[in-house]
Design a protein around this motif. Sequence first.
Motif, PDB file in Angstrom:
ATOM      1  N   VAL A   1       5.120   5.440   2.229  1.00  0.00           N
ATOM      2  CA  VAL A   1       4.835   6.840   1.936  1.00  0.00           C
ATOM      3  C   VAL A   1       5.834   7.273   0.873  1.00  0.00           C
ATOM      4  CG1 VAL A   1       4.618   9.166   2.858  1.00  0.00           C
ATOM      5  CG2 VAL A   1       4.091   7.186   4.320  1.00  0.00           C
ATOM      6  N   GLY A   2       5.306   7.606  -0.312  1.00  0.00           N
ATOM      7  CA  GLY A   2       6.194   7.904  -1.417  1.00  0.00           C
ATOM      8  C   GLY A   2       6.281   9.370  -1.761  1.00  0.00           C
TER       9      GLY A   2
ATOM     10  N   TYR B   1       6.377   3.809   6.726  1.00  0.00           N
ATOM     11  CA  TYR B   1       7.734   4.247   6.399  1.00  0.00           C
ATOM     12  C   TYR B   1       7.743   5.029   5.093  1.00  0.00           C
ATOM     13  CZ  TYR B   1       7.409   0.205   3.335  1.00  0.00           C
ATOM     14  OH  TYR B   1       6.990  -0.687   2.383  1.00  0.00           O
ATOM     15  N   ILE B   2       8.767   5.862   4.962  1.00  0.00           N
ATOM     16  CA  ILE B   2       8.958   6.635   3.736  1.00  0.00           C
ATOM     17  C   ILE B   2       9.994   5.909   2.888  1.00  0.00           C
ATOM     18  CG2 ILE B   2       9.793   8.831   2.784  1.00  0.00           C
ATOM     19  CD1 ILE B   2       8.818  10.137   5.453  1.00  0.00           C
TER      20      ILE B   2
ATOM     21  N   LYS C   1      10.798  14.502  -0.543  1.00  0.00           N
ATOM     22  CA  LYS C   1       9.556  14.439  -1.314  1.00  0.00           C
ATOM     23  C   LYS C   1       8.301  14.275  -0.472  1.00  0.00           C
ATOM     24  CE  LYS C   1      11.641  12.771  -5.536  1.00  0.00           C
ATOM     25  NZ  LYS C   1      11.626  11.746  -6.564  1.00  0.00           N
ATOM     26  N   VAL C   2       8.440  14.375   0.838  1.00  0.00           N
ATOM     27  CA  VAL C   2       7.277  14.177   1.701  1.00  0.00           C
ATOM     28  C   VAL C   2       7.090  15.380   2.623  1.00  0.00           C
ATOM     29  CG1 VAL C   2       6.233  12.740   3.498  1.00  0.00           C
ATOM     30  CG2 VAL C   2       7.487  11.664   1.625  1.00  0.00           C
TER      31      VAL C   2
ATOM     32  N   THR D   1       0.876  -1.167   0.000  1.00  0.00           N
ATOM     33  CA  THR D   1       0.000   0.000   0.000  1.00  0.00           C
ATOM     34  C   THR D   1       0.910   1.214   0.000  1.00  0.00           C
ATOM     35  OG1 THR D   1      -1.677  -1.182   1.277  1.00  0.00           O
ATOM     36  CG2 THR D   1      -1.847   1.230   1.195  1.00  0.00           C
ATOM     37  N   ARG D   2       0.654   2.150  -0.915  1.00  0.00           N
ATOM     38  CA  ARG D   2       1.511   3.323  -1.066  1.00  0.00           C
ATOM     39  C   ARG D   2       0.687   4.603  -1.112  1.00  0.00           C
ATOM     40  NH1 ARG D   2       6.748   4.871  -3.240  1.00  0.00           N
ATOM     41  NH2 ARG D   2       6.624   6.748  -4.503  1.00  0.00           N
ATOM     42  N   ILE D   3       1.174   5.599  -0.383  1.00  0.00           N
ATOM     43  CA  ILE D   3       0.624   6.946  -0.503  1.00  0.00           C
ATOM     44  C   ILE D   3       1.445   7.675  -1.551  1.00  0.00           C
ATOM     45  CG2 ILE D   3       0.393   9.205   0.604  1.00  0.00           C
ATOM     46  CD1 ILE D   3      -0.077   7.759   3.237  1.00  0.00           C
ATOM     47  N   ASP D   4       0.764   8.179  -2.549  1.00  0.00           N
ATOM     48  CA  ASP D   4       1.414   8.997  -3.567  1.00  0.00           C
ATOM     49  C   ASP D   4       0.363   9.960  -4.079  1.00  0.00           C
ATOM     50  OD1 ASP D   4       2.624  10.023  -5.984  1.00  0.00           O
ATOM     51  OD2 ASP D   4       4.011   8.327  -5.882  1.00  0.00           O
ATOM     52  N   ASN D   5       0.584  11.253  -3.860  1.00  0.00           N
ATOM     53  CA  ASN D   5      -0.473  12.186  -4.239  1.00  0.00           C
ATOM     54  C   ASN D   5      -0.665  12.283  -5.747  1.00  0.00           C
ATOM     55  OD1 ASN D   5       1.838  13.653  -4.614  1.00  0.00           O
ATOM     56  ND2 ASN D   5       1.124  15.490  -3.589  1.00  0.00           N
ATOM     57  N   ARG D   6       0.231  11.684  -6.523  1.00  0.00           N
ATOM     58  CA  ARG D   6       0.045  11.620  -7.977  1.00  0.00           C
ATOM     59  C   ARG D   6      -0.695  10.347  -8.382  1.00  0.00           C
ATOM     60  NH1 ARG D   6       6.275  11.823  -9.136  1.00  0.00           N
ATOM     61  NH2 ARG D   6       6.045  10.385  -7.403  1.00  0.00           N
ATOM     62  N   LEU D   7      -0.929   9.474  -7.419  1.00  0.00           N
ATOM     63  CA  LEU D   7      -1.542   8.166  -7.635  1.00  0.00           C
ATOM     64  C   LEU D   7      -0.693   7.337  -8.597  1.00  0.00           C
ATOM     65  CD1 LEU D   7      -5.300   9.251  -7.553  1.00  0.00           C
ATOM     66  CD2 LEU D   7      -4.018   8.094  -5.753  1.00  0.00           C
TER      67      LEU D   7
END
Length: 160
Positions: free
Chosen positions: A107-108, A144-145, A122-123, A9-15
């Motif tokens: 967290v990307g 984690y990042i 980048k975060v 599972t990744r958070i990336d605001n660009r999806l």
Amino acid sequence: MSTPNIVLTRIDNRLVHGQVGVVWTSSIGANLLLVANNDAAKSELQQELMAATAETSGVGIRFWTLEKTISTISKASPRQKIFLIIKTPLDALVLVKGGVPIKELNVGNMHHSENKVQLTKKVYADQTDQDAFKELTALGVDVYIQDVPEDKKIPIKDVI
């Protein structure tokens, strides 16, 4: 109902974009990208752009709201190696509290905006993001990042 095979599972605001759709997908062996985002679930344009990236990688892609993800992901076939992509820490918290079995959270990319402080290159996170990270950690999620697979993981607790 079975436990879905969520490989990351990744958070990336660009999806979904090249780095997510190609680099991460191949490194984790995913065969399905699941974008859990209320806006993307309604936007044909966003879906077309992200689907093109998925097609390049030869994987399937779905666009679900957070609520549909909560209600439907447990029906996934064990053959599906799911790469769950979300936009914010709060979205992750909604999913976890809704019963989605997220064990780790990568967290990307979280871009800078008003009231956000820089955690890494980048975060950027505001207080709401940081509170969500703390609650996720308290719920047992390994947060984690890590920008790209070859980078070292930075535990979120080391930067907030």
